[in-house]
Design a protein around this motif. Structure first.
Motif, PDB file in Angstrom:
ATOM      1  N   ILE A  56       0.846  -1.194   0.000  1.00 42.61           N
ATOM      2  CA  ILE A  56       0.000   0.000   0.000  1.00 42.61           C
ATOM      3  C   ILE A  56       0.883   1.244   0.000  1.00 42.61           C
ATOM      4  CG2 ILE A  56      -1.782   1.287   1.228  1.00 42.61           C
ATOM      5  CD1 ILE A  56      -2.709  -1.348   2.448  1.00 42.61           C
ATOM      6  N   SER A  57       0.640   2.115  -0.980  1.00 49.65           N
ATOM      7  CA  SER A  57       1.408   3.353  -1.107  1.00 49.65           C
ATOM      8  C   SER A  57       0.491   4.548  -0.882  1.00 49.65           C
ATOM      9  CB  SER A  57       2.038   3.439  -2.509  1.00 49.65           C
ATOM     10  OG  SER A  57       2.697   4.678  -2.689  1.00 49.65           O
ATOM     11  N   LEU A  58       0.954   5.483  -0.065  1.00 46.64           N
ATOM     12  CA  LEU A  58       0.203   6.703   0.238  1.00 46.64           C
ATOM     13  C   LEU A  58       1.073   7.894  -0.143  1.00 46.64           C
ATOM     14  CD1 LEU A  58      -1.014   5.669   3.816  1.00 46.64           C
ATOM     15  CD2 LEU A  58      -2.209   5.318   1.651  1.00 46.64           C
ATOM     16  N   PRO A  59       0.980   8.362  -1.392  1.00 44.50           N
ATOM     17  CA  PRO A  59       1.832   9.471  -1.844  1.00 44.50           C
ATOM     18  C   PRO A  59       1.641  10.716  -0.974  1.00 44.50           C
ATOM     19  CG  PRO A  59       0.715   8.432  -3.702  1.00 44.50           C
ATOM     20  CD  PRO A  59       0.086   7.885  -2.457  1.00 44.50           C
ATOM     21  N   GLY A  60       2.740  11.227  -0.434  1.00 44.84           N
ATOM     22  CA  GLY A  60       2.662  12.367   0.463  1.00 44.84           C
ATOM     23  C   GLY A  60       2.092  13.617  -0.174  1.00 44.84           C
ATOM     24  N   HIS A  66      -4.672   6.596  -2.732  1.00 48.70           N
ATOM     25  CA  HIS A  66      -4.118   5.365  -2.183  1.00 48.70           C
ATOM     26  C   HIS A  66      -3.844   4.420  -3.355  1.00 48.70           C
ATOM     27  CE1 HIS A  66      -6.030   5.804   2.102  1.00 48.70           C
ATOM     28  NE2 HIS A  66      -5.303   6.855   1.743  1.00 48.70           N
ATOM     29  N   VAL A  67      -2.660   3.814  -3.371  1.00 41.55           N
ATOM     30  CA  VAL A  67      -2.301   2.858  -4.416  1.00 41.55           C
ATOM     31  C   VAL A  67      -2.063   1.505  -3.760  1.00 41.55           C
ATOM     32  CG1 VAL A  67      -0.733   2.319  -6.314  1.00 41.55           C
ATOM     33  CG2 VAL A  67      -1.215   4.716  -5.742  1.00 41.55           C
ATOM     34  N   VAL A  68      -2.831   0.507  -4.181  1.00 41.98           N
ATOM     35  CA  VAL A  68      -2.736  -0.835  -3.613  1.00 41.98           C
ATOM     36  C   VAL A  68      -2.210  -1.789  -4.682  1.00 41.98           C
ATOM     37  CG1 VAL A  68      -3.971  -2.741  -2.525  1.00 41.98           C
ATOM     38  CG2 VAL A  68      -4.626  -0.370  -2.020  1.00 41.98           C
ATOM     39  N   GLY A  69      -1.038  -2.369  -4.431  1.00 42.08           N
ATOM     40  CA  GLY A  69      -0.444  -3.333  -5.352  1.00 42.08           C
ATOM     41  C   GLY A  69      -0.554  -4.744  -4.795  1.00 42.08           C
ATOM     42  N   VAL A  70      -0.891  -5.692  -5.647  1.00 42.85           N
ATOM     43  CA  VAL A  70      -1.056  -7.089  -5.241  1.00 42.85           C
ATOM     44  C   VAL A  70      -0.230  -7.972  -6.154  1.00 42.85           C
ATOM     45  CG1 VAL A  70      -2.691  -8.996  -5.012  1.00 42.85           C
ATOM     46  CG2 VAL A  70      -3.375  -6.684  -4.334  1.00 42.85           C
ATOM     47  N   SER A  71       0.546  -8.887  -5.565  1.00 41.20           N
ATOM     48  CA  SER A  71       1.380  -9.790  -6.358  1.00 41.20           C
ATOM     49  C   SER A  71       1.585 -11.098  -5.605  1.00 41.20           C
ATOM     50  CB  SER A  71       2.736  -9.141  -6.658  1.00 41.20           C
ATOM     51  OG  SER A  71       3.431  -8.871  -5.453  1.00 41.20           O
ATOM     52  N   PRO A  72       1.822 -12.193  -6.312  1.00 43.36           N
ATOM     53  CA  PRO A  72       2.093 -13.472  -5.650  1.00 43.36           C
ATOM     54  C   PRO A  72       3.551 -13.535  -5.201  1.00 43.36           C
ATOM     55  CG  PRO A  72       2.139 -13.765  -8.008  1.00 43.36           C
ATOM     56  CD  PRO A  72       1.771 -12.330  -7.767  1.00 43.36           C
ATOM     57  N   GLU A  73       3.832 -14.451  -4.307  1.00 38.37           N
ATOM     58  CA  GLU A  73       5.220 -14.661  -3.886  1.00 38.37           C
ATOM     59  C   GLU A  73       6.063 -15.098  -5.076  1.00 38.37           C
ATOM     60  OE1 GLU A  73       7.995 -14.104  -1.068  1.00 38.37           O
ATOM     61  OE2 GLU A  73       5.848 -13.957  -0.653  1.00 38.37           O
ATOM     62  N   ALA A  74       5.471 -15.889  -5.950  1.00 41.31           N
ATOM     63  CA  ALA A  74       6.116 -16.339  -7.187  1.00 41.31           C
ATOM     64  C   ALA A  74       5.024 -16.712  -8.170  1.00 41.31           C
ATOM     65  CB  ALA A  74       7.023 -17.533  -6.924  1.00 41.31           C
ATOM     66  N   GLY A  75       5.365 -16.648  -9.448  1.00 43.74           N
ATOM     67  CA  GLY A  75       4.395 -17.053 -10.465  1.00 43.74           C
ATOM     68  C   GLY A  75       3.416 -15.952 -10.821  1.00 43.74           C
ATOM     69  N   ARG A  88      -5.758   2.054  -8.099  1.00 49.78           N
ATOM     70  CA  ARG A  88      -5.598   3.435  -7.637  1.00 49.78           C
ATOM     71  C   ARG A  88      -6.953   3.931  -7.141  1.00 49.78           C
ATOM     72  NH1 ARG A  88      -0.613   5.313  -9.479  1.00 49.78           N
ATOM     73  NH2 ARG A  88      -1.168   7.515  -9.316  1.00 49.78           N
ATOM     74  N   PHE A  89      -6.949   4.452  -5.918  1.00 49.34           N
ATOM     75  CA  PHE A  89      -8.183   4.846  -5.230  1.00 49.34           C
ATOM     76  C   PHE A  89      -8.101   6.320  -4.858  1.00 49.34           C
ATOM     77  CE2 PHE A  89      -7.377   0.399  -4.602  1.00 49.34           C
ATOM     78  CZ  PHE A  89      -8.607  -0.218  -4.673  1.00 49.34           C
ATOM     79  N   LEU A  90      -9.086   7.065  -5.279  1.00 46.54           N
ATOM     80  CA  LEU A  90      -9.167   8.488  -4.936  1.00 46.54           C
ATOM     81  C   LEU A  90     -10.289   8.672  -3.927  1.00 46.54           C
ATOM     82  CD1 LEU A  90      -7.962  11.291  -5.624  1.00 46.54           C
ATOM     83  CD2 LEU A  90      -9.805  11.547  -7.300  1.00 46.54           C
ATOM     84  N   HIS A  91      -9.950   9.261  -2.782  1.00 40.72           N
ATOM     85  CA  HIS A  91     -10.914   9.413  -1.688  1.00 40.72           C
ATOM     86  C   HIS A  91     -11.554   8.065  -1.355  1.00 40.72           C
ATOM     87  CE1 HIS A  91     -10.456  13.743  -1.913  1.00 40.72           C
ATOM     88  NE2 HIS A  91     -10.756  13.720  -3.196  1.00 40.72           N
TER      89      HIS A  91
END
Length: 204
Positions: A56-60, A66-75, A88-91
């Protein structure tokens, strides 16, 4: 390779194909069961059910984003050849989804074939895509080739498919990746308008 692949996010000024407003948003729904306006919790819950990593990224400088990234451990992601997805989520409301296709060990020709296959699938589903960028540049013994296509089925609803390839000219190695972006600018503008501060009463 000696240099990481750059990400390509193009800004487009595209001509729209005008359609009626009824059901407009349904013409370009985001993937993985997401809907425009969803909260970050929906994407995070989906990741949790499949034991995926969440970043989760919250650009200052953009506190409402709010930017939420999702990825597997592998594959790859469940039921998909994609390696990660980013919302990408606004408000607190979803307005953009980017699906990344990265295979670090894959041959660049194979990645380009996968890119072409996805482009054909998108054409079959949404109609012909418009080529808006074809570029090749060389710097410091690295050649970078970029391709991108877009479709705007309704004004303000944008689909962007972008491919990037980097070749190490000295070591004769190539790597490639591509991304698919779903963007609802209509909803983004609506959110910005609703959250804009009211003008002060000039009589006070």
């Amino acid at each position: 390779m000696g240099r990481p692949l750059p990400r390509l996010f193009a800004c487009l000024a595209a001509s729209a194909i005008l359609c009626g407003p009824a059901g407009a948003q349904a013409l370009l729904e985001p993937p993985f069961g997401l809907k425009w306006g969803d909260s970050p919790e929906k994407l995070i819950s989906w990741a949790s059910r499949h034991s995926l990593n969440v970043n989760i990224s919250l650009p200052g400088k953009q506190p409402a984003l709010h930017v939420v990234g999702v990825s597997p451990e592998a594959g790859f992601l469940p039921g998909s050849p994609a390696s990660s997805v980013e919302g990408r989520f606004l408000h607190g409301r979803l307005y953009e989804v980017t699906v990344h296709y990265r295979q670090p060990d894959a041959d660049a020709n194979r990645v380009e074939n996968d890119f072409s296959k996805l482009r054909k699938e998108l054409v079959a589903e949404y109609g012909e895509l418009t080529a808006n960028l074809r570029d090749r540049s060389v710097k410091d013994q690295f050649a970078t080739r970029t391709l991108s296509y877009h479709r705007e089925p309704v004004k303000g609803l944008l689909l962007l498919l972008a491919y990037t390839e980097v070749e190490d000219l000295l070591r004769k190695k190539r790597g490639a990746e591509f991304s698919l972006i779903y963007r609802n600018d209509n909803f983004r503008l609506e959110l910005e308008k609703k959250q804009a501060p009211a003008h002060a009463d000039p009589g006070r």
